[in-house]
Design a protein around this motif. Structure first.
Motif, mmCIF file in Angstrom:
data_model
loop_
_atom_site.group_PDB
_atom_site.id
_atom_site.type_symbol
_atom_site.label_atom_id
_atom_site.label_comp_id
_atom_site.label_asym_id
_atom_site.label_seq_id
_atom_site.Cartn_x
_atom_site.Cartn_y
_atom_site.Cartn_z
ATOM 1 N N CYS A 1 -74.934 -27.760 3.759
ATOM 2 C CA CYS A 1 -74.138 -27.642 2.530
ATOM 3 C C CYS A 1 -72.668 -27.473 2.913
ATOM 4 O O CYS A 1 -72.333 -26.544 3.665
ATOM 5 N N VAL A 2 -71.836 -28.350 2.413
ATOM 6 C CA VAL A 2 -70.397 -28.280 2.684
ATOM 7 C C VAL A 2 -69.664 -28.199 1.345
ATOM 8 O O VAL A 2 -69.790 -29.106 0.517
ATOM 9 N N ALA A 3 -68.928 -27.125 1.138
ATOM 10 C CA ALA A 3 -68.075 -26.996 -0.044
ATOM 11 C C ALA A 3 -66.623 -27.124 0.406
ATOM 12 O O ALA A 3 -66.181 -26.390 1.295
ATOM 13 N N ASP A 4 -65.911 -28.072 -0.179
ATOM 14 C CA ASP A 4 -64.524 -28.271 0.241
ATOM 15 C C ASP A 4 -63.763 -29.035 -0.831
ATOM 16 O O ASP A 4 -64.320 -29.393 -1.878
ATOM 17 N N LEU A 5 -62.509 -29.306 -0.534
ATOM 18 C CA LEU A 5 -61.598 -29.923 -1.495
ATOM 19 C C LEU A 5 -61.811 -31.424 -1.606
ATOM 20 O O LEU A 5 -61.967 -32.110 -0.596
ATOM 21 N N ASP A 6 -61.776 -31.912 -2.825
ATOM 22 C CA ASP A 6 -61.631 -33.351 -3.009
ATOM 23 C C ASP A 6 -60.258 -33.775 -2.495
ATOM 24 O O ASP A 6 -59.337 -32.955 -2.369
ATOM 25 N N LYS A 7 -60.131 -35.072 -2.210
ATOM 26 C CA LYS A 7 -58.861 -35.584 -1.688
ATOM 27 C C LYS A 7 -57.721 -35.196 -2.616
ATOM 28 O O LYS A 7 -57.836 -35.332 -3.838
ATOM 29 N N GLU A 8 -56.634 -34.688 -2.033
ATOM 30 C CA GLU A 8 -55.492 -34.239 -2.836
ATOM 31 C C GLU A 8 -54.204 -34.682 -2.155
ATOM 32 O O GLU A 8 -54.224 -35.247 -1.072
ATOM 33 N N ASP A 9 -53.065 -34.401 -2.800
ATOM 34 C CA ASP A 9 -51.790 -34.958 -2.338
ATOM 35 C C ASP A 9 -51.075 -34.093 -1.308
ATOM 36 O O ASP A 9 -49.934 -34.387 -0.924
ATOM 37 N N GLY A 10 -51.711 -33.016 -0.852
ATOM 38 C CA GLY A 10 -51.075 -32.135 0.126
ATOM 39 C C GLY A 10 -50.483 -30.886 -0.481
ATOM 40 O O GLY A 10 -50.005 -29.999 0.230
ATOM 41 N N SER A 11 -50.508 -30.790 -1.805
ATOM 42 C CA SER A 11 -49.891 -29.633 -2.457
ATOM 43 C C SER A 11 -50.752 -28.373 -2.359
ATOM 44 O O SER A 11 -50.272 -27.276 -2.633
ATOM 45 N N ILE B 1 -54.844 -27.730 -10.747
ATOM 46 C CA ILE B 1 -56.297 -27.574 -10.602
ATOM 47 C C ILE B 1 -56.783 -28.440 -9.439
ATOM 48 O O ILE B 1 -56.500 -29.641 -9.384
ATOM 49 N N PHE B 2 -57.506 -27.823 -8.514
ATOM 50 C CA PHE B 2 -58.085 -28.537 -7.374
ATOM 51 C C PHE B 2 -59.609 -28.466 -7.458
ATOM 52 O O PHE B 2 -60.189 -27.389 -7.349
ATOM 53 N N PRO B 3 -60.287 -29.608 -7.657
ATOM 54 C CA PRO B 3 -61.745 -29.594 -7.662
ATOM 55 C C PRO B 3 -62.307 -29.309 -6.266
ATOM 56 O O PRO B 3 -61.772 -29.787 -5.262
ATOM 57 N N VAL B 4 -63.368 -28.520 -6.217
ATOM 58 C CA VAL B 4 -64.089 -28.220 -4.977
ATOM 59 C C VAL B 4 -65.499 -28.795 -5.112
ATOM 60 O O VAL B 4 -66.229 -28.441 -6.041
ATOM 61 N N PHE B 5 -65.864 -29.696 -4.204
ATOM 62 C CA PHE B 5 -67.182 -30.308 -4.271
ATOM 63 C C PHE B 5 -68.184 -29.498 -3.436
ATOM 64 O O PHE B 5 -67.796 -28.767 -2.516
ATOM 65 N N LEU B 6 -69.442 -29.655 -3.763
ATOM 66 C CA LEU B 6 -70.531 -29.226 -2.877
ATOM 67 C C LEU B 6 -71.261 -30.489 -2.449
ATOM 68 O O LEU B 6 -71.742 -31.253 -3.277
ATOM 69 N N MET B 7 -71.290 -30.718 -1.129
ATOM 70 C CA MET B 7 -72.092 -31.793 -0.566
ATOM 71 C C MET B 7 -73.356 -31.201 0.037
ATOM 72 O O MET B 7 -73.291 -30.213 0.773
ATOM 73 N N VAL B 8 -74.492 -31.774 -0.295
ATOM 74 C CA VAL B 8 -75.775 -31.364 0.259
ATOM 75 C C VAL B 8 -76.371 -32.544 1.007
ATOM 76 O O VAL B 8 -76.349 -33.677 0.515
ATOM 77 N N ALA B 9 -76.867 -32.306 2.221
ATOM 78 C CA ALA B 9 -77.529 -33.348 3.001
ATOM 79 C C ALA B 9 -78.683 -32.716 3.773
ATOM 80 O O ALA B 9 -78.736 -31.493 3.942
#
Length: 206
Positions: free
Chosen positions: A135-145, A195-203
């Protein structure tokens, strides 16, 4: 002393706790957790995510490279009499892998701090038992801000499709993503927020 060592004592804020709770809820909704599962958290910080999950799983090894974070974590473990939680100082980009393997490996807001994404995903794969979950929780691609445009030693989030390809390349299957949290953060001295979305990836390891 690293930035994380300096910030450790003030790390546990209502906002960071809310983020951990939401990500833990997303993990619980996606994975059949049980007390028979052994778990490994990487980049654990003060252990917020593991404390949210510990009632659902068995023993947890919590690894971080920051002495300051681990000191705060040890105090929390002692206060909670959490004998099922074991803190370890470890940098998986440099140190040998632990000898044991786990049923669940998870990490929260850590991946974007690791330059070699492919290397760390391979290390996670090695740490898992066959059929184990990542399980990886992290930021969706963003502009560096998120960290500031003058910070250049972090990934500016991740494109989900690109990350899925990397994860599949390491031998994972059943890769899925969902938005687990939306984080509001101040991005400049004028007090502007974004607002920065944080995804959860499950594999799952084959």
């Amino acid at each position: 002393m690293s930035r994380f060592d300096e910030e450790a004592k003030d790390w546990d804020t209502p906002e960071s706790q809310e983020r951990a709770e939401n990500i833990a809820d997303a993990i619980k909704a996606h994975i059949p957790l049980s007390k028979e599962m052994s778990a490994f958290e990487y980049g654990c910080g003060t252990g917020q995510l593991s404390f949210e999950l510990r009632d659902e799983i068995g023993s947890i090894t919590l690894a971080d490279s920051s002495t300051g974070m681990l000191d705060v974590l040890r105090d929390k473990i002692k206060a909670e009499s959490a004998e099922d939680m074991t803190p370890v100082k470890l940098d998986l980009t440099k140190d040998p892998l632990p000898s044991e393997q786990f049923d669940l490996v998870y990490t929260m807001m850590t991946l974007h701090h690791i330059p070699d994404t492919q290397l760390i995903l391979n290390q996670f794969h090695e740490l898992l038992n066959p059929g184990g979950y990542l399980c990886v929780a992290d930021l969706d691609k963003e502009d560096g801000s998120f960290h500031g445009h003058d910070v250049d030693d972090v990934h500016k989030g991740f494109d989900r499709e690109d990350l899925a390809r990397l994860v599949e390349k390491q031998g994972f299957t059943d890769i899925s993503f969902k938005t687990a949290y939306r984080m509001e953060k101040e991005i400049n001295e004028q007090g502007e927020t974004k607002i920065f979305p944080v995804f959860l990836m499950v594999a799952q390891k084959e």
